[in-house]
Design an enzyme around this catalytic site. Structure first.
Site, PDB file in Angstrom:
ATOM      1  N   SER A 238      78.382  73.972 -23.671  1.00 47.89           N
ATOM      2  CA  SER A 238      77.300  73.221 -23.017  1.00 47.89           C
ATOM      3  C   SER A 238      76.411  74.063 -22.110  1.00 47.89           C
ATOM      4  CB  SER A 238      77.870  72.065 -22.202  1.00 47.89           C
ATOM      5  OG  SER A 238      78.034  70.956 -23.039  1.00 47.89           O
TER       6      SER A 238
ATOM      7  N   LYS B 286      72.984  74.141 -23.197  1.00 51.09           N
ATOM      8  CA  LYS B 286      72.053  73.037 -22.893  1.00 51.09           C
ATOM      9  C   LYS B 286      71.042  73.433 -21.830  1.00 51.09           C
ATOM     10  CE  LYS B 286      75.516  69.630 -24.194  1.00 51.09           C
ATOM     11  NZ  LYS B 286      76.624  68.788 -23.771  1.00 51.09           N
TER      12      LYS B 286
ATOM     13  N   TYR C 121      72.511  72.027 -33.158  1.00 53.59           N
ATOM     14  CA  TYR C 121      73.263  71.816 -31.917  1.00 53.59           C
ATOM     15  C   TYR C 121      74.602  72.569 -31.957  1.00 53.59           C
ATOM     16  CZ  TYR C 121      75.952  69.322 -28.349  1.00 53.59           C
ATOM     17  OH  TYR C 121      76.747  69.018 -27.272  1.00 53.59           O
TER      18      TYR C 121
ATOM     19  N   TYR D  30      78.592  67.229 -15.698  1.00 54.89           N
ATOM     20  CA  TYR D  30      79.053  65.945 -16.232  1.00 54.89           C
ATOM     21  C   TYR D  30      79.314  64.948 -15.100  1.00 54.89           C
ATOM     22  CZ  TYR D  30      80.353  69.500 -19.705  1.00 54.89           C
ATOM     23  OH  TYR D  30      80.367  70.567 -20.538  1.00 54.89           O
TER      24      TYR D  30
ATOM     25  N   VAL E 259      82.633  73.409 -22.107  1.00 56.11           N
ATOM     26  CA  VAL E 259      84.046  73.231 -22.441  1.00 56.11           C
ATOM     27  C   VAL E 259      84.699  74.496 -23.013  1.00 56.11           C
ATOM     28  CG1 VAL E 259      83.928  70.723 -22.759  1.00 56.11           C
ATOM     29  CG2 VAL E 259      83.572  72.233 -24.728  1.00 56.11           C
TER      30      VAL E 259
HETATM   31  N1  GLU Z   1      79.846  71.374 -28.145  1.00 58.93           N
HETATM   32  C1  GLU Z   1      80.422  70.517 -27.167  1.00 58.93           C
HETATM   33  C2  GLU Z   1      80.254  69.057 -27.547  1.00 58.93           C
HETATM   34  O1  GLU Z   1      79.215  68.652 -27.979  1.00 58.93           O
HETATM   35  C3  GLU Z   1      79.821  70.810 -25.847  1.00 58.93           C
HETATM   36  C4  GLU Z   1      80.463  70.051 -24.755  1.00 58.93           C
HETATM   37  C5  GLU Z   1      80.577  70.819 -23.495  1.00 58.93           C
HETATM   38  O2  GLU Z   1      80.624  72.041 -23.447  1.00 58.93           O
HETATM   39  O3  GLU Z   1      80.642  70.143 -22.490  1.00 58.93           O
HETATM   40  O4  GLU Z   1      81.145  68.293 -27.440  1.00 58.93           O
END
Ligand code: GLU
Length: 312
Positions: free
Chosen positions: A67, A70, A192, A248, A266
Site C-alpha cells: 500500500s 498508493k 493495481y 488505515y 502490509v
Molecule cells: N495489495 C494489498 C491489498 O490490496 C495492499 C494492502 C496494504 O498494503 O495495506 O490488499
C-alpha cells in the site's frame, strides 16, 4: 533542525530495542506470496534534506511495498487531474479496515480517501485511463526519484495477489455500479496488483519520498539538481492526508504515537515524512491486527521521542 545526538547511534539503539518485539505480530498471509517472507527482519533508513542518509539493519533489502504504492499513484494522479480527483474521492479518515466495503454503499461508491483500497482502486482507474502501461510510468517515476534504475515489480507477488483479489474486484464492480469506475475492473486490478508488488528497500523509499519533506522538490544525489516533482502547496496537502489517512483505521493512533505523515503497507514497510527535515522508512514484516508493522510503528515512535522530530 539541529540535534545533538548521533543519528547512527540512535538508529542502532532503536534496532536493538526493536529486537524484543519479534513474535508480537504476524506476516500478512491473505496474499499467499507475502506469507513466504521471513518474519524476523528489520531495517530502517533516514534521509535528510541535506542529502545525507543513515541506516541500520536490513535497510537495503528490497521488500513488497504494497500500500505504500498508493502514495505514489495518488501523487501521479494529483499531478494529472488536480482537484478533479475530489469528484471521485473523499479525504476523510475511514475509521475502517483498509479493505472494508461497508462505507461504499452508504456513501454511494465514493471512497473515503485515496489510501484505503477502494480509494486506491479509483486512483489506479484514473491512471489506467491515462497510461497504456501504468507499471512503466510508475516505475519510471520511482526509478528517477530514488536514483535506482533497477527497481521493478515482482511478477510472482503480483500474480499471487491477482489470483486472490476477490474482495478488491468486488469493490471495483461495486463502484462501477455507482458510475465511479471507468475502465474494466479486470484491467485496473492487473495494474493495481503490479503497483502493490513493486519491491523497494528502506533506503530507496526515503529517496523516493524526499520531495514531500522538501517542499515538493526531489533531491537528486547524482545530478545535484532536484526536480520540482510537485508544487510546495500540493506536497503540504499530501502530507496532511498522510497524517490523517495513511495508516488505515490506526491513523489516529499513529498520529498520537508518532505525529508524522505516514504511509504503511502490509509488506511491513512504513514511510514517514518529517517536513523540512527528511524522510524515514522502516520495515518489519510482522503486522499488528490493523495491518501495520509492529516493529515499524515502534521504531518511528522511538525515533520521534529521541529526536524531537514532531512539529505538532
Ligand atoms: N495489495 C494489498 C491489498 O490490496 C495492499 C494492502 C496494504 O498494503 O495495506 O490488499
Amino acid at each position: 533542525m539541529t540535534f545533538s545526538l548521533n543519528l547512527q547511534d540512535t538508529l542502532d539503539q532503536i534496532a536493538h530495542e526493536a529486537d524484543a518485539l519479534y513474535g508480537q505480530g504476524k506476516v500478512a498471509s491473505y496474499i499467499p506470496a507475502l506469507a513466504q517472507v521471513a518474519p524476523r527482519q528489520f531495517g530502517m533508513a533516514v534521509a535528510m534534506t541535506d542529502g545525507t542518509c543513515v541506516k541500520t539493519g536490513s535497510a537495503d533489502t528490497a521488500f513488497s511495498i504494497q500500500s505504500i504504492s498508493k502514495l505514489f499513484t495518488f501523487v501521479l494522479a494529483l499531478k494529472l487531474v488536480g482537484d478533479d480527483l475530489w469528484k471521485r474521492l473523499g479525504r476523510e479518515p475511514s475509521g475502517a479496515a483498509f479493505n472494508s466495503m461497508v462505507q461504499l454503499e452508504s456513501e454511494k461508491g465514493i471512497p473515503r480517501n485515496p489510501f484505503i483500497n477502494a480509494g486506491a482502486l479509483v486512483v489506479t482507474d484514473i491512471l489506467t485511463t491515462r497510461y497504456a502501461h501504468l507499471d512503466i510510468a510508475l516505475l519510471g517515476a520511482l526509478r528517477r526519484l530514488s536514483d535506482a534504475p533497477e527497481l521493478n515489480w515482482d511478477a510472482q507477488t503480483a500474480k499471487s495477489e491477482r489470483d486472490t483479489a476477490h474482495r478488491n474486484m468486488a469493490m471495483a464492480y461495486f463502484m462501477k455500479s455507482y458510475g465511479n469506475f471507468v475502465n474494466p475492473p479486470e484491467l485496473v486490478l492487473d495494474n493495481y496488483c503490479r503497483q502493490c508488488a513493486i519491491e523497494m528497500s528502506c533506503t530507496q523509499l526515503t529517496q523516493a519520498t524526499m520531495f514531500l519533506a522538501n517542499n515538493g522538490q526531489d533531491i537528486d544525489r547524482l545530478a545535484h539538481a532536484g526536480e520540482q516533482f510537485l508544487s510546495a502547496d500540493a506536497a503540504r496537502r499530501v502530507n496532511a492526508l498522510l497524517l490523517t489517512c495513511g495508516a488505515y483505521d490506526a491513523a489516529g493512533d499513529l498520529a498520537y504515537r508518532i505525529g508524522l505523515p505516514v504511509k504503511t503497507g502490509v509488506g511491513g514497510g512504513i514511510v514517514a515524512i518529517v517536513p523540512g527535515v527528511g524522510t524515514v522508512a522502516v520495515w518489519g514484516p510482522e503486522l499488528d491486527a490493523k495491518g501495520n508493522s509492529v516493529l515499524g510503528v515502534f521504531a518511528l515512535e522511538r525515533l520521534v521521542q529521541l529526536t524531537g522530530w514532531n512539529h505538532l
